[in-house]
Design a protein around this motif. Structure first.
Motif, PDB file in Angstrom:
ATOM      1  N   VAL A   8       0.698  -1.127   0.023  1.00  0.00           N
ATOM      2  CA  VAL A   8      -0.247  -0.065   0.029  1.00  0.00           C
ATOM      3  C   VAL A   8       0.981   1.399   0.154  1.00  0.00           C
ATOM      4  CG1 VAL A   8      -2.092  -1.061   1.162  1.00  0.00           C
ATOM      5  CG2 VAL A   8      -0.259  -0.099   2.534  1.00  0.00           C
ATOM      6  N   SER A   9       1.916   1.005   0.553  1.00  0.00           N
ATOM      7  CA  SER A   9       2.949   2.299   0.686  1.00  0.00           C
ATOM      8  C   SER A   9       3.337   2.679  -0.935  1.00  0.00           C
ATOM      9  CB  SER A   9       4.167   2.065   1.543  1.00  0.00           C
ATOM     10  OG  SER A   9       5.040   3.194   1.596  1.00  0.00           O
ATOM     11  N   PHE A  10       3.879   1.655  -1.470  1.00  0.00           N
ATOM     12  CA  PHE A  10       4.228   1.920  -2.775  1.00  0.00           C
ATOM     13  C   PHE A  10       3.309   2.350  -3.898  1.00  0.00           C
ATOM     14  CE2 PHE A  10       8.110  -0.426  -1.867  1.00  0.00           C
ATOM     15  CZ  PHE A  10       9.338   0.243  -2.388  1.00  0.00           C
ATOM     16  N   LEU A  11       2.047   1.746  -3.707  1.00  0.00           N
ATOM     17  CA  LEU A  11       0.662   2.303  -4.242  1.00  0.00           C
ATOM     18  C   LEU A  11       0.502   3.650  -3.792  1.00  0.00           C
ATOM     19  CD1 LEU A  11      -1.522   1.152  -5.774  1.00  0.00           C
ATOM     20  CD2 LEU A  11      -2.969   0.783  -3.735  1.00  0.00           C
ATOM     21  N   GLY A  12       0.670   4.084  -2.829  1.00  0.00           N
ATOM     22  CA  GLY A  12       0.400   5.625  -2.225  1.00  0.00           C
ATOM     23  C   GLY A  12       1.678   6.403  -2.906  1.00  0.00           C
ATOM     24  N   LEU A  13       2.686   5.902  -3.043  1.00  0.00           N
ATOM     25  CA  LEU A  13       4.011   6.664  -3.600  1.00  0.00           C
ATOM     26  C   LEU A  13       3.744   6.855  -5.289  1.00  0.00           C
ATOM     27  CD1 LEU A  13       6.868   7.695  -3.302  1.00  0.00           C
ATOM     28  CD2 LEU A  13       7.681   5.368  -4.159  1.00  0.00           C
ATOM     29  N   TRP A  14       3.191   5.807  -5.843  1.00  0.00           N
ATOM     30  CA  TRP A  14       2.802   5.823  -7.266  1.00  0.00           C
ATOM     31  C   TRP A  14       1.759   6.944  -7.664  1.00  0.00           C
ATOM     32  CZ3 TRP A  14       5.125   3.151 -11.342  1.00  0.00           C
ATOM     33  CH2 TRP A  14       4.556   3.243 -12.556  1.00  0.00           C
ATOM     34  N   ASP A  15       0.796   7.021  -6.517  1.00  0.00           N
ATOM     35  CA  ASP A  15      -0.345   7.797  -6.647  1.00  0.00           C
ATOM     36  C   ASP A  15       0.271   9.379  -6.426  1.00  0.00           C
ATOM     37  OD1 ASP A  15      -3.025   8.717  -7.074  1.00  0.00           O
ATOM     38  OD2 ASP A  15      -3.477   8.686  -4.655  1.00  0.00           O
ATOM     39  N   ASP A  16       1.013   9.573  -5.297  1.00  0.00           N
ATOM     40  CA  ASP A  16       1.740  10.796  -5.129  1.00  0.00           C
ATOM     41  C   ASP A  16       2.690  11.280  -6.452  1.00  0.00           C
ATOM     42  OD1 ASP A  16       0.778  10.961  -2.510  1.00  0.00           O
ATOM     43  OD2 ASP A  16       2.472  10.104  -1.726  1.00  0.00           O
ATOM     44  N   ARG A  17       3.263  10.449  -6.921  1.00  0.00           N
ATOM     45  CA  ARG A  17       3.944  10.804  -8.049  1.00  0.00           C
ATOM     46  C   ARG A  17       3.435  10.921  -9.494  1.00  0.00           C
ATOM     47  NH1 ARG A  17       6.213  13.008 -11.568  1.00  0.00           N
ATOM     48  NH2 ARG A  17       8.654  12.780 -11.913  1.00  0.00           N
ATOM     49  N   TRP A  18       2.503   9.959  -9.923  1.00  0.00           N
ATOM     50  CA  TRP A  18       2.117   9.693 -11.103  1.00  0.00           C
ATOM     51  C   TRP A  18       0.560   9.689 -11.232  1.00  0.00           C
ATOM     52  CZ3 TRP A  18       6.290   6.704 -10.090  1.00  0.00           C
ATOM     53  CH2 TRP A  18       7.463   7.067 -10.715  1.00  0.00           C
ATOM     54  N   GLY A  19      -0.209   9.286  -9.953  1.00  0.00           N
ATOM     55  CA  GLY A  19      -1.538   9.305  -9.994  1.00  0.00           C
ATOM     56  C   GLY A  19      -2.365   8.028 -10.207  1.00  0.00           C
ATOM     57  N   VAL A  20      -2.932   7.649  -9.271  1.00  0.00           N
ATOM     58  CA  VAL A  20      -3.621   6.353  -9.556  1.00  0.00           C
ATOM     59  C   VAL A  20      -5.398   6.312  -9.595  1.00  0.00           C
ATOM     60  CG1 VAL A  20      -3.880   3.892  -8.727  1.00  0.00           C
ATOM     61  CG2 VAL A  20      -1.812   4.923  -8.490  1.00  0.00           C
ATOM     62  N   GLY A  21      -5.979   5.834 -10.621  1.00  0.00           N
ATOM     63  CA  GLY A  21      -7.305   5.905 -10.478  1.00  0.00           C
ATOM     64  C   GLY A  21      -7.905   5.209  -9.359  1.00  0.00           C
ATOM     65  N   PRO A  22      -9.081   5.668  -8.531  1.00  0.00           N
ATOM     66  CA  PRO A  22      -9.748   5.268  -7.276  1.00  0.00           C
ATOM     67  C   PRO A  22      -9.891   3.764  -7.176  1.00  0.00           C
ATOM     68  CG  PRO A  22     -10.982   6.774  -8.313  1.00  0.00           C
ATOM     69  CD  PRO A  22      -9.816   6.670  -9.282  1.00  0.00           C
ATOM     70  N   LEU A  23     -10.297   3.204  -8.550  1.00  0.00           N
ATOM     71  CA  LEU A  23     -10.727   1.834  -8.685  1.00  0.00           C
ATOM     72  C   LEU A  23      -9.471   0.964  -8.367  1.00  0.00           C
ATOM     73  CD1 LEU A  23     -12.587  -0.437  -8.870  1.00  0.00           C
ATOM     74  CD2 LEU A  23     -12.488  -0.143 -11.358  1.00  0.00           C
ATOM     75  N   LEU A  41      -8.490  -1.561  -5.482  1.00  0.00           N
ATOM     76  CA  LEU A  41      -8.332  -2.920  -5.400  1.00  0.00           C
ATOM     77  C   LEU A  41      -6.823  -3.368  -4.914  1.00  0.00           C
ATOM     78  CD1 LEU A  41      -9.439  -3.396  -9.354  1.00  0.00           C
ATOM     79  CD2 LEU A  41     -10.173  -4.433  -7.373  1.00  0.00           C
ATOM     80  N   GLY A  42      -5.790  -2.438  -5.052  1.00  0.00           N
ATOM     81  CA  GLY A  42      -4.372  -2.589  -4.517  1.00  0.00           C
ATOM     82  C   GLY A  42      -4.702  -2.758  -2.826  1.00  0.00           C
ATOM     83  N   GLN A  43      -5.336  -1.898  -2.300  1.00  0.00           N
ATOM     84  CA  GLN A  43      -5.516  -2.004  -0.945  1.00  0.00           C
ATOM     85  C   GLN A  43      -6.441  -3.186  -0.617  1.00  0.00           C
ATOM     86  OE1 GLN A  43      -7.715   1.703  -0.016  1.00  0.00           O
ATOM     87  NE2 GLN A  43      -6.069   2.703  -0.455  1.00  0.00           N
ATOM     88  N   VAL A  44      -7.297  -3.755  -1.303  1.00  0.00           N
ATOM     89  CA  VAL A  44      -8.034  -4.962  -0.923  1.00  0.00           C
ATOM     90  C   VAL A  44      -7.058  -6.088  -0.946  1.00  0.00           C
ATOM     91  CG1 VAL A  44      -9.938  -6.775  -1.885  1.00  0.00           C
ATOM     92  CG2 VAL A  44     -10.264  -4.304  -1.767  1.00  0.00           C
ATOM     93  N   GLY A  45      -6.248  -6.116  -2.215  1.00  0.00           N
ATOM     94  CA  GLY A  45      -5.252  -6.834  -2.611  1.00  0.00           C
ATOM     95  C   GLY A  45      -4.262  -7.203  -1.101  1.00  0.00           C
ATOM     96  N   ALA A  46      -3.805  -6.252  -0.880  1.00  0.00           N
ATOM     97  CA  ALA A  46      -2.913  -5.878   0.425  1.00  0.00           C
ATOM     98  C   ALA A  46      -3.724  -6.640   1.786  1.00  0.00           C
ATOM     99  CB  ALA A  46      -2.258  -4.508   0.743  1.00  0.00           C
ATOM    100  N   ALA A  47      -4.824  -6.151   1.970  1.00  0.00           N
ATOM    101  CA  ALA A  47      -5.513  -6.801   2.990  1.00  0.00           C
ATOM    102  C   ALA A  47      -5.927  -8.247   2.965  1.00  0.00           C
ATOM    103  CB  ALA A  47      -7.031  -6.190   3.095  1.00  0.00           C
TER     104      ALA A  47
END
Length: 231
Positions: free
Chosen positions: A8-23, A27-33
């Protein structure tokens, strides 16, 4: 725990830098959970495994996003995380869980070290990368807290109380935005508890410190519930 938190941290890093769609973010957070739950770190409140797995995924995703949404003022998310980690450390020590306590202590130290530079006026910010990582760890620590000599009908409330502030803030935002016909998680707004306190005349620092006190009060209530149930 660290595999899921890193994801989830790398997912957030990607979102901070390039942006990630909410879906994709969800899905990434659900996968981590799911990784966390399948590894054995899961809620064990019901006799049905599927229900425990579903509740674990919901809890982890909710708390992870709640800490991210709470990061709306300088020092707020980091300070609330420090308060929650401190009470989890105390509760873990009370129940003899030294591994849970050690992880809570590490998170407490990291949060306090970060907070020195994040208080208003902040010189550094955690972004999605840090907020999602902290939220995931707090969710996992809440699951790992165990009170074998206590009543499960009471002890399920302990992590809910310790993390009561981000839980309530997120619920408030979701309800407020749904009533206005807005997307509750992707629409930015000034409808968090901290913003409402500021609208009533508090400075940003006063609002943040007030919410620290609220977090401390909820933590003390969690300790009281634990001791009362044992007695």
């Amino acid at each position: 725990i660290f595999v899921g938190a890193t994801l989830v941290s790398f997912l957030g890093l990607w979102d901070d830098r390039w942006g990630v769609g909410p879906l994709w973010k969800l899905l990434g957070q659900v996968g981590a959970a799911v990784i966390l739950a399948l590894s054995g770190v899961r809620i064990e409140l019901f006799p049905w495994l599927w229900l425990n797995l579903a509740l674990t995924v919901f809890w982890v995703v909710y708390i992870t996003n709640a800490m991210n949404l709470l990061d709306n003022m300088d020092g707020l998310s980091g300070g609330v995380a420090a308060v929650a980690a401190a009470y989890i450390l105390l509760l873990a020590a009370m129940s003899g869980q030294y591994l849970v306590g050690a992880l809570a202590a590490a998170l407490l130290g990291a949060s306090l070290g970060f907070l020195i530079y994040n208080l208003n006026p902040a010189s550094i910010f955690m972004g999605d990368s840090g907020a999602l990582f902290i939220g995931f760890l707090l969710a996992a620590l809440g699951i790992k807290l165990r009170f074998p000599n206590n009543y499960i009908i009471v002890t399920w409330m302990v992590p809910v109380l310790v993390l009561g502030l981000p839980i309530f803030d997120t619920a408030l935002v979701i309800i407020s935005r749904l009533r206005r016909g807005l997307n509750p998680l992707t629409t930015p707004g000034k409808d968090h508890i901290s913003h409402r306190l500021a609208d009533r005349g508090m400075t940003h620092r006063e609002a943040v410190l007030t919410l620290y006190l609220v977090g401390c009060g909820l933590g003390m209530l969690a300790v009281f519930v634990t001791v009362l149930a044992v007695g």
